[in-house]
Scaffold this motif. Structure first.
Motif, PDB file in Angstrom:
ATOM      1  N   PHE A  45      62.830   8.202   2.430  1.00 26.20           N
ATOM      2  CA  PHE A  45      63.257   7.686   1.108  1.00 26.20           C
ATOM      3  C   PHE A  45      62.240   7.954  -0.005  1.00 26.20           C
ATOM      4  O   PHE A  45      62.349   7.390  -1.084  1.00 26.20           O
ATOM      5  CB  PHE A  45      63.600   6.190   1.179  1.00 26.20           C
ATOM      6  N   ARG A  46      61.263   8.775   0.314  1.00 23.49           N
ATOM      7  CA  ARG A  46      60.305   9.146  -0.727  1.00 23.49           C
ATOM      8  C   ARG A  46      60.233  10.663  -0.864  1.00 23.49           C
ATOM      9  O   ARG A  46      59.248  11.186  -1.379  1.00 23.49           O
ATOM     10  CB  ARG A  46      58.917   8.570  -0.394  1.00 23.49           C
ATOM     11  N   GLU A  47      61.291  11.330  -0.416  1.00 21.14           N
ATOM     12  CA  GLU A  47      61.289  12.796  -0.460  1.00 21.14           C
ATOM     13  C   GLU A  47      61.142  13.300  -1.899  1.00 21.14           C
ATOM     14  O   GLU A  47      60.403  14.240  -2.163  1.00 21.14           O
ATOM     15  CB  GLU A  47      62.576  13.377   0.150  1.00 21.14           C
ATOM     16  N   THR A  48      61.854  12.657  -2.830  1.00 16.89           N
ATOM     17  CA  THR A  48      61.800  13.121  -4.223  1.00 16.89           C
ATOM     18  C   THR A  48      60.379  13.026  -4.755  1.00 16.89           C
ATOM     19  O   THR A  48      59.856  13.977  -5.360  1.00 16.89           O
ATOM     20  CB  THR A  48      62.703  12.221  -5.111  1.00 16.89           C
ATOM     21  N   GLY A  78      55.268   2.331  -1.531  1.00 22.32           N
ATOM     22  CA  GLY A  78      54.853   3.602  -0.933  1.00 22.32           C
ATOM     23  C   GLY A  78      53.984   4.496  -1.803  1.00 22.32           C
ATOM     24  O   GLY A  78      53.753   5.656  -1.456  1.00 22.32           O
ATOM     25  N   LYS A  79      53.450   3.970  -2.897  1.00 21.23           N
ATOM     26  CA  LYS A  79      52.660   4.810  -3.819  1.00 21.23           C
ATOM     27  C   LYS A  79      51.403   5.365  -3.127  1.00 21.23           C
ATOM     28  O   LYS A  79      51.130   6.567  -3.173  1.00 21.23           O
ATOM     29  CB  LYS A  79      52.253   4.006  -5.067  1.00 21.23           C
ATOM     30  N   THR A  80      50.654   4.459  -2.486  1.00 22.22           N
ATOM     31  CA  THR A  80      49.414   4.886  -1.827  1.00 22.22           C
ATOM     32  C   THR A  80      49.726   5.815  -0.655  1.00 22.22           C
ATOM     33  O   THR A  80      49.116   6.880  -0.522  1.00 22.22           O
ATOM     34  CB  THR A  80      48.624   3.652  -1.331  1.00 22.22           C
ATOM     35  N   PRO A 218      61.827  -0.120  -5.727  1.00 20.03           N
ATOM     36  CA  PRO A 218      61.765  -0.939  -4.508  1.00 20.03           C
ATOM     37  C   PRO A 218      62.728  -0.391  -3.463  1.00 20.03           C
ATOM     38  O   PRO A 218      63.695   0.290  -3.809  1.00 20.03           O
ATOM     39  CB  PRO A 218      62.244  -2.320  -4.976  1.00 20.03           C
ATOM     40  N   TYR A 219      62.455  -0.666  -2.199  1.00 18.71           N
ATOM     41  CA  TYR A 219      63.367  -0.253  -1.135  1.00 18.71           C
ATOM     42  C   TYR A 219      64.466  -1.298  -0.992  1.00 18.71           C
ATOM     43  O   TYR A 219      64.211  -2.491  -1.157  1.00 18.71           O
ATOM     44  CB  TYR A 219      62.626  -0.168   0.196  1.00 18.71           C
ATOM     45  N   ALA A 221      67.566  -3.151   1.521  1.00 18.83           N
ATOM     46  CA  ALA A 221      67.524  -3.652   2.908  1.00 18.83           C
ATOM     47  C   ALA A 221      67.807  -2.533   3.915  1.00 18.83           C
ATOM     48  O   ALA A 221      67.164  -2.438   4.962  1.00 18.83           O
ATOM     49  CB  ALA A 221      68.516  -4.792   3.077  1.00 18.83           C
ATOM     50  N   GLU A 222      68.737  -1.687   3.558  1.00 16.24           N
ATOM     51  CA  GLU A 222      69.120  -0.575   4.439  1.00 16.24           C
ATOM     52  C   GLU A 222      67.921   0.349   4.686  1.00 16.24           C
ATOM     53  O   GLU A 222      67.631   0.743   5.810  1.00 16.24           O
ATOM     54  CB  GLU A 222      70.250   0.183   3.719  1.00 16.24           C
ATOM     55  N   GLU A 223      67.240   0.675   3.600  1.00 14.75           N
ATOM     56  CA  GLU A 223      66.080   1.579   3.714  1.00 14.75           C
ATOM     57  C   GLU A 223      64.963   0.916   4.520  1.00 14.75           C
ATOM     58  O   GLU A 223      64.333   1.547   5.368  1.00 14.75           O
ATOM     59  CB  GLU A 223      65.582   1.958   2.313  1.00 14.75           C
ATOM     60  N   LEU A 224      64.749  -0.357   4.249  1.00 15.44           N
ATOM     61  CA  LEU A 224      63.682  -1.060   4.972  1.00 15.44           C
ATOM     62  C   LEU A 224      63.988  -1.118   6.468  1.00 15.44           C
ATOM     63  O   LEU A 224      63.098  -1.026   7.300  1.00 15.44           O
ATOM     64  CB  LEU A 224      63.492  -2.474   4.409  1.00 15.44           C
ATOM     65  N   ARG A 225      65.273  -1.267   6.774  1.00 13.40           N
ATOM     66  CA  ARG A 225      65.660  -1.329   8.175  1.00 13.40           C
ATOM     67  C   ARG A 225      65.328   0.002   8.869  1.00 13.40           C
ATOM     68  O   ARG A 225      64.770   0.021   9.961  1.00 13.40           O
ATOM     69  CB  ARG A 225      67.163  -1.604   8.277  1.00 13.40           C
TER      70      ARG A 225
END
Ligand SMILES: Nc1ncnc2c1ncn2[C@@H]1O[C@H](COP(=O)(O)OP(=O)(O)OP(=O)(O)O)[C@@H](O)[C@H]1O
Ligand SMILES: [Mg+2]
Length: 414
Positions: A45-48, A78-80, A218-219, A221-225
């Motif tokens: 989810f951080r590909e971009t 996820g910045k760091t 922010p992520y 719930a789906e992404e966090l899962r």
């Protein structure tokens, strides 16, 4: 022959180590993988963001300075992790191709002054030398020399850049160095989770630092899962975490802030709790119990890194919440919650600041600080609405006032 250990006299039929021993079977196979310091090679989810940052930094591979980038977004987005991942890949690639690209990661929470940042940079560039006690000018010249001599493209990541006390001077120094080097260049990546910080930058600093910017949302719930499932696979023994526990941790974290750190911490602590109880699986119950613990840990760390005046403000809020009688509405009914009015908090803050021999900030800054505390989820505010006198804002502490007061009492009063 005598025994090394005298023969023990049995006092009970069960050895006291029995219970510890039976619980020692670990649910974890790799604790590190569920620690919030761990950076997985895959950051879903951080590909971009990964793509955009690497595309921008790729200029350094052909010997050009890249644009300075400013990354911002709420905590745990996820910045760091993303930046460190991209930097590692860049340096590995450059090394493989023998290209003069160097990179440094600095956390400004630990190096909060220009001098400290510059010293840290040159200490990393000249590992054999010591720079303690040298002037800022000397350290700066060493940096310019290193870049020029190596004709290197140096990427400096300044994480938690809002913690820098003399940011304008720091950014000015590092951008001026680019004009002084005789080959090579310096690219900056600034990172902050303070959404107000960017607005407050001095226009000159802003135009130097924010040549490009990128937001980390922010992520959900789906992404966090999905993120958690990935981490669970590495960190826990097979089948030792119930699916519903993962879902619950993801839902809690998404609900609070969309913060992957909270999500990961929830499962880590839940795993520890399950282990202590000698359970074979982590269940919803452990996640629920872990929630309280994790929230406290996060608040403690957040509160301790706030700037001093925000700490004083929060301390005043906690004191007032504890000491004030419940506010009565005009109807004569006491309100359910112990609400505080913006004006009275400012008065309390001013007198607290004076007690601590700190000149209080103006009421305009005070309002900004309240907004910042709200952004971090430490307070919530609403317009006073009907039933209360005047047209003031109502402020409420997001967490138990006693805990916040006790922590800040230690931080501020020593
Ligand atoms: N996309 C992702 N996939 C897997 N893990 C992630 C992802 N994003 C974040 N994490 C995990 O979440 C935790 C926090 O991430 P990170 O430190 O990068 O956040 P941050 O945006 O820098 O937060 P802060 O503003 O508080 O510094 C880390 O444990 C990291 O491994
Ligand atoms: Mg970070």
């Amino acid at each position: 022959m005598t025994d090394l250990v005298p023969n023990p006299t049995p006092v009970s039929s069960q050895n006291i180590f029995e219970k510890h021993f039976s619980n020692t079977k670990s649910l974890f196979v790799d604790r590190e993988a569920i620690s919030p310091h761990f950076i997985p090679e895959q950051l879903p989810f951080r590909e971009t963001q990964i793509h955009e940052i690497s595309e921008s930094l790729s200029a350094t591979l052909s010997g050009k300075k890249a644009s300075n980038i400013f990354l911002y977004g709420k905590t745990g987005t996820g910045k760091t992790s993303v930046t460190r991942h991209v930097l590692t890949q860049l340096l590995e690639f450059a090394k493989g191709k023998n290209l003069p690209v160097a990179g440094l990661y600095i956390n400004c929470r630990n190096h909060s002054r220009k001098y400290r940042v510059l010293s840290k940079i040159v200490e990393d560039l000249y590992p054999e030398e010591r720079f303690f006690g040298f002037s800022s000018g000397f350290v700066y010249d060493k940096l310019v020399d290193w870049v020029s001599k190596n004709k290197a493209q140096l990427v400096v990541v300044l994480d938690e850049i809002d913690k820098t006390k003399d940011l304008d001077e720091l950014v000015y120094s590092l951008t001026r160095a680019n004009d002084e080097v005789t080959g090579g260049g310096i690219t900056l990546i600034g990172i902050s989770n303070n959404l107000f910080f960017r607005e407050r930058l001095d226009p000159r600093t802003k135009s130097s630092l924010v040549e490009k910017e990128m937001v980390f949302p922010p992520y959900n719930a789906e992404e966090l899962r999905a993120i958690l499932n990935d981490r669970v696979k590495r960190a826990f023994a097979p089948d030792s975490v119930e699916d519903s526990a993962v879902n619950l941790a993801a839902a809690f974290a998404a609900n609070e802030s969309g913060d992957a750190r909270t999500a990961v911490m929830l499962l880590f602590r839940a795993g520890e709790l399950a282990e202590q109880k000698g359970l074979e699986k982590v269940t919803d119950d452990e996640v629920k119990r872990a929630k309280k613990k994790v929230e406290e840990e996060i608040i403690t760390s957040m509160v301790s890194t706030l700037p001093k005046h925000q700490q004083i403000l929060l301390f005043s809020l906690a004191e007032l919440s504890l000491n004030k009688k419940p506010q009565a509405k005009l109807t004569g009914q006491p309100s359910a919650e112990n609400v505080l009015f913006s004006g009275e908090i400012y008065d309390e803050y001013c007198s607290m600041a004076k007690k601590l021999k700190e000149p209080p900030v103006s009421s305009r800054w005070y309002r900004e600080y309240i907004s910042e505390l709200e952004m971090f989820g430490l307070v919530s505010t609403t317009a006073s609405g009907q039933g209360f006198r005047g047209n003031s804002r109502i402020v409420k502490l997001g967490f138990e006032p006693r805990k916040i007061r006790d922590q800040l009492e230690k931080e501020l009063l020593g």
